[in-house]
Design a protein around this motif. Sequence first.
Motif, PDB file in Angstrom:
ATOM      1  N   GLY A 250      -6.067  12.002  -3.512  1.00  0.00           N
ATOM      2  CA  GLY A 250      -6.688  10.705  -3.771  1.00  0.00           C
ATOM      3  C   GLY A 250      -5.744   9.542  -3.523  1.00  0.00           C
TER       4      GLY A 250
ATOM      5  N   LEU B  74      -7.782   2.940   1.904  1.00  0.00           N
ATOM      6  CA  LEU B  74      -8.920   2.062   1.630  1.00  0.00           C
ATOM      7  C   LEU B  74      -8.456   0.670   1.193  1.00  0.00           C
ATOM      8  N   LEU B  75      -7.440   0.629   0.357  1.00  0.00           N
ATOM      9  CA  LEU B  75      -6.910  -0.657  -0.083  1.00  0.00           C
ATOM     10  C   LEU B  75      -6.302  -1.420   1.079  1.00  0.00           C
TER      11      LEU B  75
ATOM     12  N   TRP C 109       1.032   6.823  -6.803  1.00  0.00           N
ATOM     13  CA  TRP C 109      -0.080   7.702  -7.165  1.00  0.00           C
ATOM     14  C   TRP C 109       0.244   9.157  -6.872  1.00  0.00           C
TER      15      TRP C 109
ATOM     16  N   HIS D 177      -1.623  12.553  -7.837  1.00  0.00           N
ATOM     17  CA  HIS D 177      -2.820  12.337  -7.022  1.00  0.00           C
ATOM     18  C   HIS D 177      -2.450  12.547  -5.547  1.00  0.00           C
TER      19      HIS D 177
ATOM     20  N   CYS E  39       0.829  -1.211   0.000  1.00  0.00           N
ATOM     21  CA  CYS E  39       0.000   0.000   0.000  1.00  0.00           C
ATOM     22  C   CYS E  39       0.861   1.258   0.000  1.00  0.00           C
TER      23      CYS E  39
ATOM     24  N   TYR F 201      -6.946   6.376  -1.365  1.00  0.00           N
ATOM     25  CA  TYR F 201      -7.103   5.058  -1.981  1.00  0.00           C
ATOM     26  C   TYR F 201      -6.174   4.032  -1.336  1.00  0.00           C
TER      27      TYR F 201
END
Length: 260
Positions: free
Chosen positions: A69, A76-77, A61, A66, A54, A73
Amino acid sequence: MPLQHAVATPDTTLTATPAALSQALDQVQQAEARLHQRRRQVTLAFMGLQTAYCGYLMLKWMWQGHYIGGPIYAVLLWCLLWLLYYPVAVLWYPRQRALDKAWRTLDATRMEQGKAFLASQALGPYRWVCRGGRMLAVFPDSRVLYVLAPEVGERHALMDAPQVVKQVRVDEQAVTSSTTKTTTKHGWRNVYAFSNHFGMIGGGKSRSTSTTTHNTVRSFTLHVQLQSAGQHPYWLQLPFAADWQEARNWQLLIEQASTR
C-alpha cells in the motif's frame, strides 16, 4: 527610398529586413527564451519537491509495514500533487506579460515600417491591412501586391500579382456553445388537519421547464496562395474575426489585381 535587392526575380522584389523590425524580432526571441527558461526552472523545482515528499512518505509507510500500500499511495499522491502545478504558474506570469508586450511592439513596428515603405513607392494609390502579424497591401493600378510577413522573412516584398497570386479564398469557422437553464415551479399543497396537534400534508405538483440556448460564433480568415518563380507555393493567412464583409472585400480586391 532606393530598394536594396536581397533577392530579385522577374515577379518578386525583396528588400532587407528593416533594422527596427529586426530589433523588435530579437526582443521577442529574447522574451520567449526567458519565459521558457523560467518555466523550466519552476517545473524542475516543483517536480523535485514533489518527488522528494512522495519518496519520503513511501519510505515511511514501508517502514511501518505497508509494503504494497505504501508505494501505491505514494504514486497516487504524486499524481494528485500535479493539481498544485496550475497555481504555481503565477511564478512566470511576469515573463509572460513581457512576452505579450514584445509581441505588441513587434506588430506596431511591422505596421510602421510597412506604412513608411508603401508611402515611398511610386506605384499609385494603394490599400493596406495588417492582421495576425502580417501586413498586406494592393496597388490596384499597378497590379502589385505588397507583403510584410514571416512567410517572406519579415522583408518588404513587392510582387507582380497576376504572376504570383494563385488562389484567394475566405474560410469560415463556426463554434457553437449550448447553455441549458432549468426552471422548476412548485404547485400548492393541501393541508388536512384532523385536530390542533395532528394533520397531514397532501402531495403537491411540480413542473420543470428546460430552455437550451445555442450561441454560434463565426470567424473568417482570408487565405492567399502565393508562388514566386522558382519557389514553392505558400499560404498567407489574415484573420478578420467576424467581419465577413471586409474579408470578402479584400478577396475581391486581390482577385481583381491578379486577373491576367
